[in-house]
Motif scaffolding. Structure first.
Motif, PDB file in Angstrom:
ATOM      1  N   GLU A 175      18.109  24.290  78.495  1.00 31.24           N
ATOM      2  CA  GLU A 175      18.949  23.868  77.370  1.00 31.24           C
ATOM      3  C   GLU A 175      19.086  22.359  77.283  1.00 31.24           C
ATOM      4  N   LYS A 176      19.185  21.719  78.447  1.00 33.53           N
ATOM      5  CA  LYS A 176      19.455  20.277  78.442  1.00 33.53           C
ATOM      6  C   LYS A 176      18.151  19.496  78.642  1.00 33.53           C
ATOM      7  N   VAL A 177      17.508  19.191  77.547  1.00 35.61           N
ATOM      8  CA  VAL A 177      16.235  18.461  77.613  1.00 35.61           C
ATOM      9  C   VAL A 177      16.207  17.380  76.530  1.00 35.61           C
ATOM     10  N   ARG A 178      15.689  16.244  76.849  1.00 32.55           N
ATOM     11  CA  ARG A 178      15.511  15.164  75.869  1.00 32.55           C
ATOM     12  C   ARG A 178      14.120  14.558  76.015  1.00 32.55           C
ATOM     13  N   ILE A 179      13.679  13.910  74.964  1.00 33.56           N
ATOM     14  CA  ILE A 179      12.426  13.161  75.012  1.00 33.56           C
ATOM     15  C   ILE A 179      12.782  11.677  75.020  1.00 33.56           C
ATOM     16  N   TYR A 180      12.185  10.946  75.952  1.00 35.91           N
ATOM     17  CA  TYR A 180      12.348   9.491  75.913  1.00 35.91           C
ATOM     18  C   TYR A 180      11.248   8.958  75.004  1.00 35.91           C
ATOM     19  N   PHE A 208      12.857   7.178  68.615  1.00 38.22           N
ATOM     20  CA  PHE A 208      11.927   8.304  68.557  1.00 38.22           C
ATOM     21  C   PHE A 208      11.349   8.457  67.170  1.00 38.22           C
ATOM     22  N   ALA A 209      10.126   8.915  67.183  1.00 40.53           N
ATOM     23  CA  ALA A 209       9.560   9.557  66.009  1.00 40.53           C
ATOM     24  C   ALA A 209       9.368   8.680  64.795  1.00 40.53           C
ATOM     25  N   ILE A 210       9.474   9.348  63.686  1.00 36.29           N
ATOM     26  CA  ILE A 210       9.155   8.737  62.402  1.00 36.29           C
ATOM     27  C   ILE A 210      10.410   8.727  61.537  1.00 36.29           C
ATOM     28  N   ALA A 211      10.389   7.899  60.530  1.00 39.93           N
ATOM     29  CA  ALA A 211      11.542   7.805  59.633  1.00 39.93           C
ATOM     30  C   ALA A 211      11.738   9.122  58.883  1.00 39.93           C
ATOM     31  N   SER A 212      12.978   9.375  58.493  1.00 34.41           N
ATOM     32  CA  SER A 212      13.314  10.604  57.749  1.00 34.41           C
ATOM     33  C   SER A 212      12.453  10.740  56.503  1.00 34.41           C
ATOM     34  N   GLU A 213      12.271   9.607  55.804  1.00 35.00           N
ATOM     35  CA  GLU A 213      11.517   9.643  54.540  1.00 35.00           C
ATOM     36  C   GLU A 213      10.072  10.086  54.801  1.00 35.00           C
ATOM     37  N   LYS A 214       9.535   9.608  55.904  1.00 34.35           N
ATOM     38  CA  LYS A 214       8.157   9.981  56.214  1.00 34.35           C
ATOM     39  C   LYS A 214       8.082  11.468  56.593  1.00 34.35           C
ATOM     40  N   PRO A 263      19.754  13.834  66.951  1.00 33.80           N
ATOM     41  CA  PRO A 263      19.640  12.718  67.902  1.00 33.80           C
ATOM     42  C   PRO A 263      19.852  13.156  69.346  1.00 33.80           C
ATOM     43  N   GLU A 264      20.506  14.292  69.537  1.00 32.30           N
ATOM     44  CA  GLU A 264      20.751  14.769  70.910  1.00 32.30           C
ATOM     45  C   GLU A 264      19.466  15.214  71.616  1.00 32.30           C
ATOM     46  N   MET A 265      18.380  15.238  70.863  1.00 31.49           N
ATOM     47  CA  MET A 265      17.085  15.590  71.454  1.00 31.49           C
ATOM     48  C   MET A 265      16.413  14.394  72.117  1.00 31.49           C
ATOM     49  N   VAL A 266      16.976  13.219  71.858  1.00 25.31           N
ATOM     50  CA  VAL A 266      16.266  11.990  72.210  1.00 25.31           C
ATOM     51  C   VAL A 266      17.041  11.158  73.236  1.00 25.31           C
ATOM     52  N   ALA A 267      16.296  10.532  74.123  1.00 19.81           N
ATOM     53  CA  ALA A 267      16.906   9.592  75.073  1.00 19.81           C
ATOM     54  C   ALA A 267      16.319   8.204  74.841  1.00 19.81           C
ATOM     55  N   THR A 268      17.148   7.199  75.041  1.00 18.22           N
ATOM     56  CA  THR A 268      16.684   5.811  74.960  1.00 18.22           C
ATOM     57  C   THR A 268      16.713   5.234  76.383  1.00 18.22           C
ATOM     58  N   ASP A 269      16.225   4.011  76.539  1.00 21.92           N
ATOM     59  CA  ASP A 269      16.293   3.420  77.890  1.00 21.92           C
ATOM     60  C   ASP A 269      17.752   3.224  78.322  1.00 21.92           C
ATOM     61  N   ASP A 270      18.613   2.888  77.367  1.00 25.88           N
ATOM     62  CA  ASP A 270      20.042   2.759  77.683  1.00 25.88           C
ATOM     63  C   ASP A 270      20.603   4.075  78.201  1.00 25.88           C
ATOM     64  N   TYR A 271      20.213   5.149  77.528  1.00 24.92           N
ATOM     65  CA  TYR A 271      20.697   6.476  77.911  1.00 24.92           C
ATOM     66  C   TYR A 271      20.262   6.796  79.342  1.00 24.92           C
ATOM     67  N   ILE A 272      19.020   6.475  79.646  1.00 30.14           N
ATOM     68  CA  ILE A 272      18.498   6.755  80.997  1.00 30.14           C
ATOM     69  C   ILE A 272      19.267   5.935  82.034  1.00 30.14           C
ATOM     70  N   LEU A 273      19.493   4.658  81.721  1.00 30.35           N
ATOM     71  CA  LEU A 273      20.185   3.803  82.682  1.00 30.35           C
ATOM     72  C   LEU A 273      21.625   4.268  82.913  1.00 30.35           C
ATOM     73  N   ARG A 311       1.359   7.425  64.403  1.00 33.63           N
ATOM     74  CA  ARG A 311       1.180   6.216  65.203  1.00 33.63           C
ATOM     75  C   ARG A 311       0.804   5.035  64.330  1.00 33.63           C
ATOM     76  N   LYS A 312       1.247   5.055  63.096  1.00 30.65           N
ATOM     77  CA  LYS A 312       1.015   3.930  62.189  1.00 30.65           C
ATOM     78  C   LYS A 312       1.976   2.798  62.583  1.00 30.65           C
ATOM     79  N   PRO A 313       1.641   1.555  62.193  1.00 23.55           N
ATOM     80  CA  PRO A 313       2.524   0.436  62.566  1.00 23.55           C
ATOM     81  C   PRO A 313       3.985   0.676  62.185  1.00 23.55           C
ATOM     82  N   GLU A 314       4.208   1.301  61.009  1.00 22.52           N
ATOM     83  CA  GLU A 314       5.605   1.524  60.596  1.00 22.52           C
ATOM     84  C   GLU A 314       6.311   2.533  61.520  1.00 22.52           C
ATOM     85  N   ASP A 315       5.546   3.452  62.092  1.00 28.01           N
ATOM     86  CA  ASP A 315       6.142   4.434  63.002  1.00 28.01           C
ATOM     87  C   ASP A 315       6.526   3.780  64.322  1.00 28.01           C
ATOM     88  N   ILE A 316       5.646   2.885  64.779  1.00 29.43           N
ATOM     89  CA  ILE A 316       5.918   2.193  66.046  1.00 29.43           C
ATOM     90  C   ILE A 316       7.156   1.304  65.878  1.00 29.43           C
TER      91      ILE A 316
END
Lengths: 317, 123
Positions: A286-291, A100-106, A183-193, A87-92
Motif C-alpha cells: 500500500e505504501k509505495v512512491r516513485i522518486y 514527477f511525470a508530465i504536465a496535466s495538460e499533456k 501527489p501521494e504517489m510521488v516522492a521528492t528528494d526533500d521527502y526522502i531526506l 522525455r521531451k525537454p518540456e517534460d524534463i
C-alpha cells in the motif's frame, strides 16, 4: 510437587520461545509476506483474454514500445504511446519543478487522443526487453485512471502464439481524459531526506549503476545513501512479472517489507522505477512512491550525498 | 487423576503453542541480502596459497571471496550469470548475495577494475 515442577518447566520453555519470537526479523508482517504473496486480481491480462477484447468498445490497447517497432507490427487496434513521448525537454523541465511525470495538460492530450476517458479499460503491453508498459501504467494511475492492466508476456508472447498482428494504424476516436493527480504517489528528494528513517529507498538499476561503476550519464555515479538494490530483472521476466512467490522472496531478502513505505527510483524516474512501483502495487503493497527525480536529479544536487562502491564494506557484520 | 488431567492440559497447551508459534520461531532468521567487496578466487587458489596471484587454468567453481580483512566466503551462484563470475576471477569485485553462514549465494557481481594477477600454469 511434581506438578509444580512440570508447570514451571513448561512456563520456562514458553518464556524462552516468546523471547525468540520477540527477536524475530522486523515484524510478523514480514514473516507473513513470504507466504501470502499474490498478484492482485485484474492486474494482468492473458493473451487469450485480450484476443477476445479486440474491437470492443471502451477498451483501448496501448503499445508502449518504441515508435519504429510499433510501425512494423502491433496488435490490431493498438495505439502507440512510447516512453520517449515523456522525455521531451518540456517534460524534463516539468519534472524538475514538480517531482514527477508530465504536465496535466499533456496527460489530457496524450491519453485523450489515445481514446481514453473515465470509462475506458486500458490494456498495456511492451516488450520483454524493457519495462515500458509500467511507465504508462504509473502515469495513468498518477492522473487518477485505475482501470488499467498489463498484458502478461507482452508483445513477444502474443506474437509467439501466432496471434493476429498488423502494421496498419487504427483510426482513434478522441475522448476527454480528465486528470485527477495523486501527489501521494510521488516522492521528492526533500521527502526522502525528511523521511529517511521510515522509508526503504529502492534502486531498480543495474548493480554497476548502483555502485557508480557505470554513472549512466549522471553527474555523479552511485546511489542514494542507504538505498537497497534490486535490479528490475529480478522481478521481471518473459511473463512480464515473475511469480508472486519469487518476487516476494527477492523483496523480502532485500528488506523491502510491507511495514515500511517504499520509494522506488532509477535514472529518470520512468521505466525501471515505475516497474518497481507497479510490481509492488500489484503485490498489494500500500505504501509505495516513485522518486520521479531519481538519480538524474539526486546526483545533480551537490548538497546531496551519493554513495558508491567505496561505501561497500569488506566485512559483513 | 488430577495429575493426569493437568499433564493432558499442559500437553495440549504446548502442542497448540508449537503449532501456532512454531513456524514464526523457525523463520526467525530470514535470509539477508548483503553487499561485500574483495578478491574473487577459486577454492583451488586458496588451497594452494595463491591468493595474490593465481593460475588462469584454476578459474572455475567453486569460487571464494577473500576480503581485505582476510575473511573468506564460499561463493555459490544464485541468479548471477556464470560469465559474470568468471569475468571477476583474480580481480577486485563487489558482490551482492544472500549470506548463509560463511557462504554467499551470489545474485550479482561487479568487477571493480584492477589488473588480473594471473599467469598460465605450468601443468
Amino acid at each position: 510437587m511434581n506438578s509444580t515442577r512440570v508447570l514451571s518447566g513448561v512456563l520456562t520453555v514458553l518464556l524462552l520461545l516468546s523471547g525468540c519470537l520477540g527477536q524475530s526479523y522486523s515484524s510478523d508482517t514480514v514473516l507473513a509476506d513470504a507466504s501470502s504473496a499474490k498478484i492482485l486480481p485484474g492486474s494482468l491480462v492473458e493473451t487469450g483474454e485480450l484476443a477476445s477484447l479486440l474491437g470492443k468498445p471502451n477498451v483501448v490497447i496501448v503499445d508502449t514500445r518504441a515508435e519504429d517497432r510499433y510501425q512494423q507490427f502491433h496488435i490490431p487496434g493498438a495505439v502507440n504511446i512510447p516512453k520517449a513521448l515523456f522525455r521531451k525537454p518540456e517534460d524534463i523541465a516539468y519534472k524538475k519543478e514538480n517531482g514527477f511525470a508530465i504536465a496535466s495538460e499533456k496527460a489530457e492530450k496524450v491519453f485523450g487522443e489515445a481514446g481514453i476517458d473515465a470509462n475506458t479499460r486500458v490494456v498495456l503491453y511492451d516488450s520483454v526487453t524493457f519495462p515500458d508498459a509500467s511507465v504508462v501504467w504509473a502515469l495513468l494511475k498518477y492522473y487518477g485512471h485505475d482501470n488499467v492492466q498489463v498484458l502478461r508476456g507482452g508483445y513477444e508472447k502474443w506474437a509467439s502464439e501466432g496471434r493476429q498482428l498488423t502494421a496498419k494504424q487504427s483510426r482513434i476516436e478522441k475522448r476527454t481524459f480528465k486528470v485527477n493527480p495523486r501527489p501521494e504517489m510521488v516522492a521528492t528528494d526533500d521527502y526522502i531526506l525528511k523521511n529517511r528513517e521510515n522509508i526503504v529507498v529502492l534502486d531498480m538499476r543495474t548493480f554497476e549503476e548502483y555502485l557508480g561503476i557505470n554513472p549512466a550519464g549522471n553527474p555523479r555515479g552511485g546511489h542514494v545513501p542507504d538505498a537497497v538494490h534490486i535490479e528490475w530483472v529480478e522481478l521481471a521476466d518473459a511473463s512480464t512479472v515473475k511469480s508472486p512467490d519469487e518476487m516476494q522472496r527477492v523483496l523480502y531478502e532485500a528488506g523491502v517489507t510491507r511495514d515500511k513505505e517504499i520509494v522506488t527510483y532509477c535514472n529518470w524516474g520512468i521505466g525501471r522505477a515505475t516497474l518497481g512501483f507497479m510490481v509492488l502495487k500489484m503485490l498489494g503493497y500500500e505504501k509505495v512512491r516513485i522518486y520521479g527525480g531519481s538519480m538524474e536529479d539526486w546526483s545533480s544536487n551537490a548538497e546531496l550525498q551519493v554513495h558508491d562502491v567505496s561505501n561497500v564494506p569488506t566485512t559483513i557484520t | 487423576m488430577n495429575k493426569l488431567k493437568l499433564v493432558l492440559a499442559l500437553t495440549m497447551f504446548i502442542g497448540a503453542f508449537i503449532y501456532l508459534a512454531g513456524p514464526s520461531v523457525m523463520a526467525a532468521k530470514p535470509p539477508k541480502q548483503v553487499l561485500i567487496k574483495g578478491t574473487l578466487l577459486s577454492e583451488k587458489c586458496m588451497t594452494a596459497g595463491k591468493t595474490s596471484a593465481c593460475y588462469l587454468e584454476w578459474s572455475h567453481n567453486p569460487f571464494v571471496l577473500l576480503t581485505g580483512t582476510r575473511q573468506l566466503y564460499n561463493l555459490k551462484p544464485n541468479g548471477v550469470a556464470q560469465w559474470k563470475l568468471d569475468s571477476g576471477f583474480g580481480k577486485q569485485v563487489a558482490i551482492k548475495g544472500i549470506l548463509n553462514g560463511k557462504e554467499i549465494l551470489v545474485k550479482d557481481v561487479a568487477v571493480l577494475g584492477g589488473k588480473k594477477k594471473l599467469s598460465k600454469a605450468c601443468l
